[in-house]
Design a protein around this motif. Sequence first.
Motif, mmCIF file in Angstrom:
data_model
loop_
_atom_site.group_PDB
_atom_site.id
_atom_site.type_symbol
_atom_site.label_atom_id
_atom_site.label_comp_id
_atom_site.label_asym_id
_atom_site.label_seq_id
_atom_site.Cartn_x
_atom_site.Cartn_y
_atom_site.Cartn_z
ATOM 1 N N LEU A 1 0.831 -1.197 0.000
ATOM 2 C CA LEU A 1 0.000 0.000 0.000
ATOM 3 C C LEU A 1 0.869 1.251 0.000
ATOM 4 O O LEU A 1 0.590 2.224 -0.717
ATOM 5 C CB LEU A 1 -0.927 -0.005 1.219
ATOM 6 C CG LEU A 1 -1.888 1.186 1.349
ATOM 7 C CD1 LEU A 1 -2.916 1.146 0.226
ATOM 8 C CD2 LEU A 1 -2.589 1.159 2.704
ATOM 9 N N TRP B 1 1.069 4.166 -2.917
ATOM 10 C CA TRP B 1 0.887 5.602 -2.643
ATOM 11 C C TRP B 1 2.078 6.406 -3.148
ATOM 12 O O TRP B 1 1.920 7.473 -3.746
ATOM 13 C CB TRP B 1 0.689 5.832 -1.152
ATOM 14 C CG TRP B 1 0.608 7.290 -0.802
ATOM 15 C CD1 TRP B 1 -0.490 8.099 -0.889
ATOM 16 C CD2 TRP B 1 1.684 8.123 -0.357
ATOM 17 N NE1 TRP B 1 -0.166 9.382 -0.515
ATOM 18 C CE2 TRP B 1 1.161 9.421 -0.179
ATOM 19 C CE3 TRP B 1 3.024 7.889 -0.079
ATOM 20 C CZ2 TRP B 1 1.945 10.479 0.254
ATOM 21 C CZ3 TRP B 1 3.817 8.943 0.354
ATOM 22 C CH2 TRP B 1 3.273 10.228 0.513
ATOM 23 N N LEU C 1 -6.856 5.455 -0.176
ATOM 24 C CA LEU C 1 -6.244 4.146 -0.379
ATOM 25 C C LEU C 1 -6.314 3.311 0.892
ATOM 26 O O LEU C 1 -6.611 2.103 0.852
ATOM 27 C CB LEU C 1 -4.783 4.317 -0.822
ATOM 28 C CG LEU C 1 -4.535 4.801 -2.244
ATOM 29 C CD1 LEU C 1 -3.039 5.022 -2.481
ATOM 30 C CD2 LEU C 1 -5.081 3.809 -3.261
ATOM 31 N N ALA C 2 -6.047 3.935 2.038
ATOM 32 C CA ALA C 2 -6.077 3.208 3.304
ATOM 33 C C ALA C 2 -7.486 2.728 3.628
ATOM 34 O O ALA C 2 -7.683 1.595 4.096
ATOM 35 C CB ALA C 2 -5.547 4.101 4.431
ATOM 36 N N TYR D 1 -8.374 -0.123 1.340
ATOM 37 C CA TYR D 1 -7.626 -1.287 1.823
ATOM 38 C C TYR D 1 -8.355 -1.938 3.006
ATOM 39 O O TYR D 1 -8.514 -3.158 3.077
ATOM 40 C CB TYR D 1 -6.219 -0.817 2.193
ATOM 41 C CG TYR D 1 -5.443 -1.612 3.196
ATOM 42 C CD1 TYR D 1 -4.865 -2.827 2.865
ATOM 43 C CD2 TYR D 1 -5.227 -1.101 4.479
ATOM 44 C CE1 TYR D 1 -4.112 -3.529 3.794
ATOM 45 C CE2 TYR D 1 -4.474 -1.786 5.402
ATOM 46 C CZ TYR D 1 -3.924 -3.002 5.062
ATOM 47 O OH TYR D 1 -3.176 -3.694 5.981
ATOM 48 N N ALA E 1 2.295 1.461 5.943
ATOM 49 C CA ALA E 1 2.213 2.031 4.601
ATOM 50 C C ALA E 1 2.661 3.494 4.599
ATOM 51 O O ALA E 1 3.353 3.941 3.678
ATOM 52 C CB ALA E 1 0.788 1.917 4.068
#
Length: 205
Positions: free
Chosen positions: A43, A47, A84-85, A88, A122
């Motif tokens: 991840l 990024w 994104l987190a 995820y 990440a």
Amino acid sequence: MTLESEEFVAEEPRGTLSRDELRADLRPTVLTVVVVALAGVLLGLLWALVAPGQATVTTATGASSPLAAESDHVFDATAIFFLLATAYGVVVGALAWRRVERRGPVTLLGIGLATTAGAWLAAFVGTALAGPLTDRSPIGVLLDRAEATGSAVAGAPIPATLSTVPATIGSFWTVLGAGLGAVLAYLLCAIALGEDDMGRTPGEQ
């Protein structure tokens, strides 16, 4: 007249896990935590590849200033990491729900901690990789003297270099998005199913 009494036998509550079942959930949950947390490395790499850097102009005197058009990129990089987190976390929560034989509070707590730890990893990896992955080769430019100095006096252009500063995460609180996404996805699946035992076979270990 004879009155016949009916016996009412209380049913055992559904969805209550025994101690043996909770213990049986611990080992696979620990393994899940480790795998999910390590996935945070990927991840962070993702990024670092997509987060925008910030173009900065530096003069010969050492004075530097970001371009006005690039001022929003700090927010953009932080927002991209949060999205994104969170995505995820949602994916991990949905995948964890598919493990029917392990549905329960142990798994829920495990994925919440795992995704938060993964997002923190990440963030650490992403900020470390953003520098090497960003093309920071300086480019020679000429600045308008009147615009650069903020005066109305025209003059010879000022030589400067244009380079890109690697992306940064404005706030590390964004790592909480991963845990919230995982927990909410798991709970929404449980609510949608609408069964006290969450579809888990009683006594299965």
